[in-house]
Motif scaffolding. Structure first.
Motif, PDB file in Angstrom:
ATOM      1  N   GLU A 153       9.965  12.147   5.704  1.00 45.16           N
ATOM      2  CA  GLU A 153      10.076  12.786   4.398  1.00 45.16           C
ATOM      3  C   GLU A 153      11.049  11.985   3.547  1.00 45.16           C
ATOM      4  OE1 GLU A 153      11.836  16.858   2.337  1.00 45.16           O
ATOM      5  OE2 GLU A 153      11.498  16.786   4.508  1.00 45.16           O
ATOM      6  N   ARG A 154      10.641  11.667   2.308  1.00 44.38           N
ATOM      7  CA  ARG A 154      11.534  10.970   1.386  1.00 44.38           C
ATOM      8  C   ARG A 154      11.185  11.348  -0.047  1.00 44.38           C
ATOM      9  NH1 ARG A 154      12.274   4.439   1.146  1.00 44.38           N
ATOM     10  NH2 ARG A 154      10.244   4.472   0.092  1.00 44.38           N
ATOM     11  N   ASN A 155      12.161  11.793  -0.777  1.00 46.67           N
ATOM     12  CA  ASN A 155      11.973  12.128  -2.192  1.00 46.67           C
ATOM     13  C   ASN A 155      10.804  13.087  -2.406  1.00 46.67           C
ATOM     14  OD1 ASN A 155      14.090  10.367  -2.828  1.00 46.67           O
ATOM     15  ND2 ASN A 155      12.682   8.617  -2.993  1.00 46.67           N
ATOM     16  N   ASP A 156      10.735  14.116  -1.563  1.00 44.51           N
ATOM     17  CA  ASP A 156       9.678  15.117  -1.643  1.00 44.51           C
ATOM     18  C   ASP A 156       8.290  14.526  -1.422  1.00 44.51           C
ATOM     19  OD1 ASP A 156      11.309  17.346  -2.045  1.00 44.51           O
ATOM     20  OD2 ASP A 156      11.439  16.966  -4.194  1.00 44.51           O
ATOM     21  N   LYS A 157       8.222  13.367  -0.772  1.00 40.02           N
ATOM     22  CA  LYS A 157       6.953  12.768  -0.354  1.00 40.02           C
ATOM     23  C   LYS A 157       6.893  12.867   1.164  1.00 40.02           C
ATOM     24  CE  LYS A 157       6.068  11.175  -4.566  1.00 40.02           C
ATOM     25  NZ  LYS A 157       4.861  11.399  -5.365  1.00 40.02           N
ATOM     26  N   TYR A 158       5.686  13.106   1.671  1.00 35.17           N
ATOM     27  CA  TYR A 158       5.513  13.303   3.100  1.00 35.17           C
ATOM     28  C   TYR A 158       4.585  12.222   3.653  1.00 35.17           C
ATOM     29  CZ  TYR A 158       7.667  17.713   1.917  1.00 35.17           C
ATOM     30  OH  TYR A 158       8.547  18.662   1.456  1.00 35.17           O
ATOM     31  N   PHE A 159       5.081  11.500   4.651  1.00 30.67           N
ATOM     32  CA  PHE A 159       4.351  10.392   5.254  1.00 30.67           C
ATOM     33  C   PHE A 159       4.021  10.745   6.709  1.00 30.67           C
ATOM     34  CE2 PHE A 159       7.120   8.738   2.021  1.00 30.67           C
ATOM     35  CZ  PHE A 159       6.455   7.685   1.423  1.00 30.67           C
ATOM     36  N   ALA A 160       2.798  10.440   7.123  1.00 31.11           N
ATOM     37  CA  ALA A 160       2.424  10.574   8.529  1.00 31.11           C
ATOM     38  C   ALA A 160       1.765   9.270   8.958  1.00 31.11           C
ATOM     39  CB  ALA A 160       1.470  11.742   8.731  1.00 31.11           C
ATOM     40  N   PHE A 161       2.235   8.721  10.069  1.00 33.29           N
ATOM     41  CA  PHE A 161       1.707   7.477  10.616  1.00 33.29           C
ATOM     42  C   PHE A 161       1.043   7.793  11.950  1.00 33.29           C
ATOM     43  CE2 PHE A 161       5.322   6.597   7.916  1.00 33.29           C
ATOM     44  CZ  PHE A 161       4.801   5.644   7.050  1.00 33.29           C
ATOM     45  N   LEU A 162      -0.264   7.520  12.019  1.00 29.53           N
ATOM     46  CA  LEU A 162      -1.074   7.958  13.153  1.00 29.53           C
ATOM     47  C   LEU A 162      -1.847   6.792  13.753  1.00 29.53           C
ATOM     48  CD1 LEU A 162      -2.648  11.100  11.438  1.00 29.53           C
ATOM     49  CD2 LEU A 162      -0.546  11.013  12.788  1.00 29.53           C
ATOM     50  N   PRO A 163      -2.185   6.879  15.057  1.00 28.37           N
ATOM     51  CA  PRO A 163      -3.040   5.840  15.657  1.00 28.37           C
ATOM     52  C   PRO A 163      -4.422   5.844  15.017  1.00 28.37           C
ATOM     53  CG  PRO A 163      -2.724   7.675  17.177  1.00 28.37           C
ATOM     54  CD  PRO A 163      -1.793   7.906  16.024  1.00 28.37           C
ATOM     55  N   GLY A 164      -5.104   4.713  15.072  1.00 29.39           N
ATOM     56  CA  GLY A 164      -6.422   4.598  14.465  1.00 29.39           C
ATOM     57  C   GLY A 164      -7.555   5.067  15.354  1.00 29.39           C
ATOM     58  N   VAL A 165      -7.299   5.212  16.658  1.00 33.43           N
ATOM     59  CA  VAL A 165      -8.343   5.692  17.576  1.00 33.43           C
ATOM     60  C   VAL A 165      -8.734   7.107  17.140  1.00 33.43           C
ATOM     61  CG1 VAL A 165      -8.919   6.219  19.972  1.00 33.43           C
ATOM     62  CG2 VAL A 165      -7.388   4.300  19.441  1.00 33.43           C
ATOM     63  N   PRO A 166     -10.007   7.333  16.802  1.00 38.48           N
ATOM     64  CA  PRO A 166     -10.379   8.619  16.179  1.00 38.48           C
ATOM     65  C   PRO A 166      -9.961   9.858  16.950  1.00 38.48           C
ATOM     66  CG  PRO A 166     -12.138   7.032  15.869  1.00 38.48           C
ATOM     67  CD  PRO A 166     -11.136   6.373  16.771  1.00 38.48           C
ATOM     68  N   PHE A 167     -10.162   9.889  18.283  1.00 43.85           N
ATOM     69  CA  PHE A 167      -9.858  11.141  18.978  1.00 43.85           C
ATOM     70  C   PHE A 167      -8.344  11.376  19.053  1.00 43.85           C
ATOM     71  CE2 PHE A 167      -9.525   8.321  22.658  1.00 43.85           C
ATOM     72  CZ  PHE A 167      -8.527   8.903  23.426  1.00 43.85           C
ATOM     73  N   ALA A 188       0.833  -1.204   0.000  1.00 44.34           N
ATOM     74  CA  ALA A 188       0.000   0.000   0.000  1.00 44.34           C
ATOM     75  C   ALA A 188       0.868   1.253   0.000  1.00 44.34           C
ATOM     76  CB  ALA A 188      -0.934  -0.002   1.203  1.00 44.34           C
ATOM     77  N   LEU A 189       1.952   1.232   0.775  1.00 42.82           N
ATOM     78  CA  LEU A 189       2.861   2.375   0.802  1.00 42.82           C
ATOM     79  C   LEU A 189       3.548   2.558  -0.551  1.00 42.82           C
ATOM     80  CD1 LEU A 189       4.497   1.958   4.325  1.00 42.82           C
ATOM     81  CD2 LEU A 189       3.020   3.834   3.586  1.00 42.82           C
ATOM     82  N   ARG A 190       3.960   1.466  -1.174  1.00 44.39           N
ATOM     83  CA  ARG A 190       4.624   1.561  -2.471  1.00 44.39           C
ATOM     84  C   ARG A 190       3.707   2.202  -3.513  1.00 44.39           C
ATOM     85  NH1 ARG A 190       4.656  -0.555  -7.163  1.00 44.39           N
ATOM     86  NH2 ARG A 190       3.004  -2.048  -6.662  1.00 44.39           N
ATOM     87  N   GLN A 191       2.456   1.743  -3.554  1.00 45.57           N
ATOM     88  CA  GLN A 191       1.512   2.287  -4.521  1.00 45.57           C
ATOM     89  C   GLN A 191       1.189   3.748  -4.219  1.00 45.57           C
ATOM     90  OE1 GLN A 191      -1.918  -0.247  -4.778  1.00 45.57           O
ATOM     91  NE2 GLN A 191      -0.732  -2.058  -5.339  1.00 45.57           N
ATOM     92  N   ALA A 192       1.013   4.062  -2.943  1.00 42.31           N
ATOM     93  CA  ALA A 192       0.680   5.434  -2.554  1.00 42.31           C
ATOM     94  C   ALA A 192       1.816   6.390  -2.896  1.00 42.31           C
ATOM     95  CB  ALA A 192       0.363   5.488  -1.063  1.00 42.31           C
ATOM     96  N   GLU A 193       3.037   5.940  -2.696  1.00 42.30           N
ATOM     97  CA  GLU A 193       4.183   6.804  -2.966  1.00 42.30           C
ATOM     98  C   GLU A 193       4.291   7.126  -4.452  1.00 42.30           C
ATOM     99  OE1 GLU A 193       8.828   7.203  -1.522  1.00 42.30           O
ATOM    100  OE2 GLU A 193       7.791   5.280  -1.315  1.00 42.30           O
ATOM    101  N   GLU A 194       3.775   6.248  -5.306  1.00 42.79           N
ATOM    102  CA  GLU A 194       3.820   6.475  -6.745  1.00 42.79           C
ATOM    103  C   GLU A 194       2.789   7.501  -7.207  1.00 42.79           C
ATOM    104  OE1 GLU A 194       3.302   2.706  -8.609  1.00 42.79           O
ATOM    105  OE2 GLU A 194       5.342   2.004  -8.177  1.00 42.79           O
ATOM    106  N   ARG A 195       1.665   7.624  -6.479  1.00 35.74           N
ATOM    107  CA  ARG A 195       0.574   8.445  -7.007  1.00 35.74           C
ATOM    108  C   ARG A 195       0.184   9.644  -6.137  1.00 35.74           C
ATOM    109  NH1 ARG A 195      -3.131   3.162  -6.524  1.00 35.74           N
ATOM    110  NH2 ARG A 195      -3.313   3.029  -4.267  1.00 35.74           N
ATOM    111  N   ALA A 196       0.830   9.842  -5.000  1.00 37.79           N
ATOM    112  CA  ALA A 196       0.432  10.949  -4.131  1.00 37.79           C
ATOM    113  C   ALA A 196       1.647  11.642  -3.541  1.00 37.79           C
ATOM    114  CB  ALA A 196      -0.491  10.447  -3.014  1.00 37.79           C
TER     115      ALA A 196
END
Length: 424
Positions: A152-166, A63-71
């Motif tokens: 940050e990698r190759n002008d792509k920005y990644f954020a990894f967050l917990p799934g708990v909504p609040f 999923a990360l590989r595909q996302a990095e290609e298109r966003a």
């Protein structure tokens, strides 16, 4: 990612990835993605893809590989907890070719949370929540034990967050969005504006404004966002001159307003309930409900709007005939002669609610939501609704279908629409 690169690439697109088998099997509904997308839109960052994936390392990495290609911006939520199925950090570390390191500040924060809750010993598994990607900026989580991480990698920005909504919302609002705002350089603007219509179906609406839609320039698109009983229209334009976009888009919007004026409820991006609450508050009038088949659904939607206390006095959920008589004063003769599901009964219910709660208006519902309880003369889906106003009480009978949930939704919307028509 310890500092902002003022020469960073243009941030225009984003992808949201949610992790969890519970999302895929329907146990949990993904509300995070919609919330994130709305807030990214405010920065003119368009979400181009939303993906839900399982708690598997290969699924996360692919999923990360595909996302990095298109966003340009990739936001991933979920899998940062302390249990064995929370494997996001390890999978992401492998994807970036890095390791996990222990952050002592995060560890002290997690230990402090356990002390404040009165637990003497913190489970060993929670220590691992202080482990973060070695190449990441830690997004400190004041309201939970799982920190977020930004890479940050190759002008792509990644954020990894917990799934708990609040927790996710806290980190987005206080860490990610300010970061993106500071990094955001975009020479292309996106302008959105909305209309809310009630009482006209999507196809009929489209037919009425087809000629206007045909004349829209290529940089303006019109989206139809239907719900039961209503259609929201969204005009979206893209270009380099925000003032020009706003002017031209609003001119087409005004043409639609003039064409559909009898159905227009709002020219802003608000809900029907918000419109009603504001209208009642502005006019200094009040509302109550008397609900049978809707079980409090109407009052729940009204009171979900901030400020509803200024116009909403109360609700009576009266499922039984006895409750209708005892609480609202519905007469036994009416119930005996016409039955609970009748226009005569809902009229007395609405008038009783007005009297009991001392309001200017009241909505009453009674029906057979299903899937059982229908008869030959009153099949499942038969619903009666009444609205009592300052000088009159209107009642109407509807014949919906066999789905209980949809019948209740249709009843709520029909009641609010009758109220709106009377108010107008």
């Amino acid at each position: 990612m310890n500092k902002i690169d003022n020469n960073a690439a243009v941030l225009r697109t984003a992808e949201i990835i949610t992790i969890g088998d519970e999302l895929l099997n329907g146990q949990v509904v993904d509300t995070n993605s919609a919330w994130i997308a709305q807030h990214l839109g405010a920065l003119h960052i368009s979400v181009v893809h939303i993906t839900s994936i399982s708690d598997k390392p290969k699924a996360i990495q692919e999923a990360l590989r595909q996302a990095e290609e298109r966003a340009d911006v990739i936001i991933m939520t979920g899998g940062l907890g302390p249990t064995r199925d929370d494997i996001t950090k390890a999978a992401v570390a492998a994807y970036f070719g890095t390791t996990l390191i222990r952050n002592e500040t995060v560890l002290a924060h997690v230990e402090g949370i356990f002390r404040r809750t009165g637990r003497k010993h913190m489970p060993a598994m929670n220590i691992g929540q202080a482990d973060v990607l070695a190449n990441a900026t830690v997004l400190f989580n004041d309201v939970g034990t799982a920190p977020g991480m930004a890479v940050e990698r190759n002008d792509k920005y990644f954020a990894f967050l917990p799934g708990v909504p609040f927790e996710m919302k806290f980190l987005m609002e206080n860490r990610v969005l300010p970061m993106l705002h500071g990094m955001h350089k975009n020479d292309v603007f996106v302008y959105n504006t909305y209309l809310l219509t009630v009482g006209i179906g999507e196809s009929h609406l489209a037919q009425q404004i087809a000629d206007i839609e045909d004349t829209l320039p290529p940089f303006i698109t019109l989206a139809y966002l239907p719900r039961i009983g209503m259609v929201r229209l969204r005009f979206t334009s893209e270009g380099t001159d925000m003032a020009y976009l706003t002017s031209v888009t609003n001119s087409f919007k005004q043409q639609v307003v003039e064409r559909l004026k009898e159905y227009i409820v709002s020219v802003d991006n608000v809900s029907f309930e918000e419109v009603l609450v504001q209208a009642f508050t502005t006019a200094g009038i009040t509302l109550s409900t008397a609900e049978s088949c809707t079980g409090g659904a109407i009052s729940a939607q009204i009171t979900a709007v901030p400020g509803a206390s200024q116009m909403f006095h109360g609700a009576a959920v009266v499922y039984s005939n006895q409750a209708k008589m005892d609480i609202l004063g519905v007469s036994l003769d009416t119930l005996t002669q016409y039955g609970a599901v009748s226009e005569c009964t809902v009229k007395e219910m609405a008038e009783g609610a007005k009297r009991v709660f001392g309001t200017d208006y009241a909505i009453a519902t009674s029906g057979i939501a299903g899937p059982s309880g229908g008869t030959e003369t009153k099949p499942v889906g038969t619903v009666c609704i009444a609205v009592a106003g300052k000088s009159e009480t209107k009642a109407q009978t509807f014949h919906f279908k066999n789905d209980r949930t949809i019948n209740i939704e249709r009843t709520v919307m029909a009641g609010l629409t009758i109220l709106w028509d009377m108010l107008k």
